[in-house]
Design an enzyme around this catalytic site. Sequence first.
Site, PDB file in Angstrom:
ATOM      1  CE  LYS A 122      -4.145   0.446   2.001  1.00 12.68           C
ATOM      2  NZ  LYS A 122      -5.436   0.269   2.744  1.00 12.68           N
TER       3      LYS A 122
ATOM      4  CD  GLU B  53     -18.778  -3.757   7.971  1.00 11.58           C
ATOM      5  OE1 GLU B  53     -19.543  -4.401   7.437  1.00 11.58           O
ATOM      6  OE2 GLU B  53     -18.461  -2.404   7.832  1.00 11.58           O
TER       7      GLU B  53
ATOM      8  NE  ARG C 133     -22.470  -4.820   3.138  1.00 12.87           N
ATOM      9  CZ  ARG C 133     -21.366  -5.356   2.675  1.00 12.87           C
ATOM     10  NH1 ARG C 133     -21.015  -5.788   3.803  1.00 12.87           N
ATOM     11  NH2 ARG C 133     -21.400  -4.818   1.585  1.00 12.87           N
TER      12      ARG C 133
HETATM   13  C1  LIG Z   1     -18.999  -2.812   4.271  1.00  8.32           C
HETATM   14  C2  LIG Z   1     -18.390  -2.425   4.418  1.00  8.32           C
HETATM   15  N1  LIG Z   1     -17.606  -1.986   5.720  1.00  8.32           N
HETATM   16  C3  LIG Z   1     -16.170  -1.035   5.874  1.00  8.32           C
HETATM   17  C4  LIG Z   1     -15.860  -0.072   4.702  1.00  8.32           C
HETATM   18  C5  LIG Z   1     -14.596   0.867   4.661  1.00  8.32           C
HETATM   19  N2  LIG Z   1     -13.411   0.371   4.318  1.00  8.32           N
HETATM   20  C6  LIG Z   1     -13.343   1.257   2.628  1.00  8.32           C
HETATM   21  S1  LIG Z   1     -11.813   0.977   2.601  1.00  8.32           S
HETATM   22  C7  LIG Z   1     -11.870  -0.472   3.541  1.00  8.32           C
HETATM   23  C8  LIG Z   1     -10.805  -1.591   3.472  1.00  8.32           C
HETATM   24  C9  LIG Z   1     -10.850  -1.810   2.598  1.00  8.32           C
HETATM   25  O1  LIG Z   1      -8.940  -2.856   2.923  1.00  8.32           O
HETATM   26  P1  LIG Z   1      -8.787  -3.938   0.844  1.00  8.32           P
HETATM   27  O2  LIG Z   1      -9.762  -4.254   0.623  1.00  8.32           O
HETATM   28  O3  LIG Z   1      -7.539  -4.677   2.410  1.00  8.32           O
HETATM   29  O4  LIG Z   1      -8.213  -2.773   0.371  1.00  8.32           O
HETATM   30  P2  LIG Z   1      -6.503  -1.966   0.307  1.00  8.32           P
HETATM   31  O5  LIG Z   1      -7.608  -0.689   0.514  1.00  8.32           O
HETATM   32  O6  LIG Z   1      -6.243  -2.411   1.085  1.00  8.32           O
HETATM   33  O7  LIG Z   1      -6.459  -1.992  -0.839  1.00  8.32           O
HETATM   34  C10 LIG Z   1     -12.242  -0.318   4.417  1.00  8.32           C
HETATM   35  C11 LIG Z   1     -12.457  -0.543   5.557  1.00  8.32           C
HETATM   36  C12 LIG Z   1     -16.754  -0.456   3.248  1.00  8.32           C
HETATM   37  N3  LIG Z   1     -15.978   0.185   1.997  1.00  8.32           N
HETATM   38  N4  LIG Z   1     -17.943  -0.668   3.660  1.00  8.32           N
END
Ligand SMILES: Cc1ncc(C[n+]2csc(CCOP(=O)(O)OP(=O)(O)O)c2C)c(N)n1
Length: 648
Positions: free
Chosen positions: A282, A367, A395
């Site tokens: 990242k 969630e 959710r």
């Molecule tokens: C249901 C839900 N909960 C929380 C989020 C907030 N959120 C956005 S991106 C993220 C992290 C995503 O991690 P990953 O899938 O590993 O992608 P990366 O950012 O590391 O590329 C979160 C928790 C969301 N988008 N949807």
Amino acid sequence: MGPVLDRVTSPADLRTLSADELATLAAEVRDVLVQTVARTGGHLGPNLGIVELTIALHRVFDSPAEPILFDVGHQAYVHKLLTGRAAQMPTLRQGGGLSGYPSRAESTHDWIENSHASTALSYADGLAKAYAVRGERRPVIAVVGDGALTGGMCWEALNNIAAADRPVIIVVNDNGRSYSPTTGGLAEHLAGLRLRPGYERVLGQVKGALGRTPVLGQPLYDALHGVKRGIKDVLSPQGMFEDLGLKYFGPVDGHDLPAIENALRLARGFGGPVIVHCVTRKGYGYPPAENDEADQMHQSTGFDPVTGLARPSTGKSWTKVFGEELVAIGEERDDVVAITAAMCNPTGLAAFARRFPDRCYDVGIAEQHAVTSAAGLAFGGLHPVVAIYATFLNRAFDQLLMDVALHELPVTFVLDRAGVTGNDGPSHNGMWDLALLGMVPGLRIAAPRDEVTLRELLREAVAVSAGPTVVRYPKTPIGADLAVLRRVSDVDVLREPDATASVDVLVVAVGSIAADVLDAAGAVESAGYTVRVVAPRWVTPVDPAIGAFADQAALVVTVEDGVATGGVGSRISQTLRDGGRDVPTREIGIPVRFLEHGNVADVRASAGLTVQDIGRRIVEWSATVPPGGERPATADGLTEAEDADPRR
Ligand SMILES: Cc1ncc(C[n+]2csc(CCOP(=O)(O)OP(=O)(O)O)c2C)c(N)n1
């Protein structure tokens, strides 16, 4: 933008570039990402980490005929740059400009735009089934992060995808992080692979094997699989996927373009469901992001592109006040525990997690599980505080209804980013909670309007020993504490005409919008109408004092920053009618439609929620009803029963 990026107007252009040009392109894309997000804010780290992978995807697959689905979609800026939208990049997340997520209106290359995590595999499963029914055999590609992979929907989808032979290609973008490091057994499994000293060697072996392998489908996969099988059980998580029945390619160095392309070509040639496991970093290529311990600049509100230092924030946030108060509560009560769904920092729980590491749980992007796990904690005698963005609680509605409320369990839900959130677009507005949660029997909802009421109401919520409570507040900075003229039952009076005047309009302000309502009330009085503004501290159930106040007014108007349909206002109107009161009522709230992205003020304006809108509508409605009646002689006009605190 850069000489190579300038030449890329569609993915087809990528296929004509030399290796050197592709390397230059990656650098140019990173530069655009940094310069853009520095100004507009947005998701930086995830996009910096997926540059090579996105270039490879668009060189190998024929988008949009072969759909590429980005889970969440926060990492799709690179995809936008490569699909003809580079010139519009400066408008990112601004009203009328590019969305911060894929957008079907923007491009045929964008298939899904929901931005709530862990859905891409299910969309892919459905699309692949549809193509099968229609007799088409085209691959569907789902790009999912290791964070999103902690969400249950992914595993429900994998269970189906693995059992069929449809060409679904699941690209796991594994950077070991959600916002902060991804937690849980799966994360440990993936992390174990990355931490082993042999990881580099594995990458080398896999790369070598892939590099020597032309694309010939199943037989070659089997051969390659044989090569890797020897190392599988020691170092790779493929066993886990293969136990599900999925073919596995990887791990692949996600910043080595030829290696990723080879893996993707193999996966494409295989012709059935397959996982391609890419290991990425990242923030890759921009040291301030790579070195950012907290979240590798997952999301930024803007920064200096040279130093990477964040722009100073404006004002104190609701999140920070919540975080402080919860730590104070935690010091006094060792039964209070906290839960986050992969958003410890953004929800303000970080201080609590540092102070009470054994009483704070990051359950992953899960969630639904967070809520039912909270129910379990409550069954076990604790008082869980589930800190979550309002939009993501959608959710877990059923879990809140059946798993928590039905059992009258004392769980407190703290909903951050309630109301209009703006730049993140339609999916991120926290505008459904007040309406949805109004249907839950026994649930009490508090809507603080300033710092003092946030601290008080949080304490009152965690003091409730039976049934769930909600405390909800917005993203915008917390304003000054509002003066209270008097409190009746649990309703604060914030403004009223002098004692001799009748009340033309009673305005009930829900939560943090109270400050705007007070401003609007000035305009209403200037137009010649007397106004009383009250703010219930607990907005659900409806406080009986509202009925008594309504009896003294010619018109009742409610104002909230949630959908008007089924919201607090409609519950107040219904309660007044049920109580035999025929005072006219009107509700101001957000119309039931998805709101386009833009800054909060503009989005509020588009929803008719500015101070001017509120004032104008109240004046217009006031003109249509007969003037207010005489005020009763008693101080509040309340009966004894009505004076009862609704929470007792
Ligand atoms: C249901 C839900 N909960 C929380 C989020 C907030 N959120 C956005 S991106 C993220 C992290 C995503 O991690 P990953 O899938 O590993 O992608 P990366 O950012 O590391 O590329 C979160 C928790 C969301 N988008 N949807």
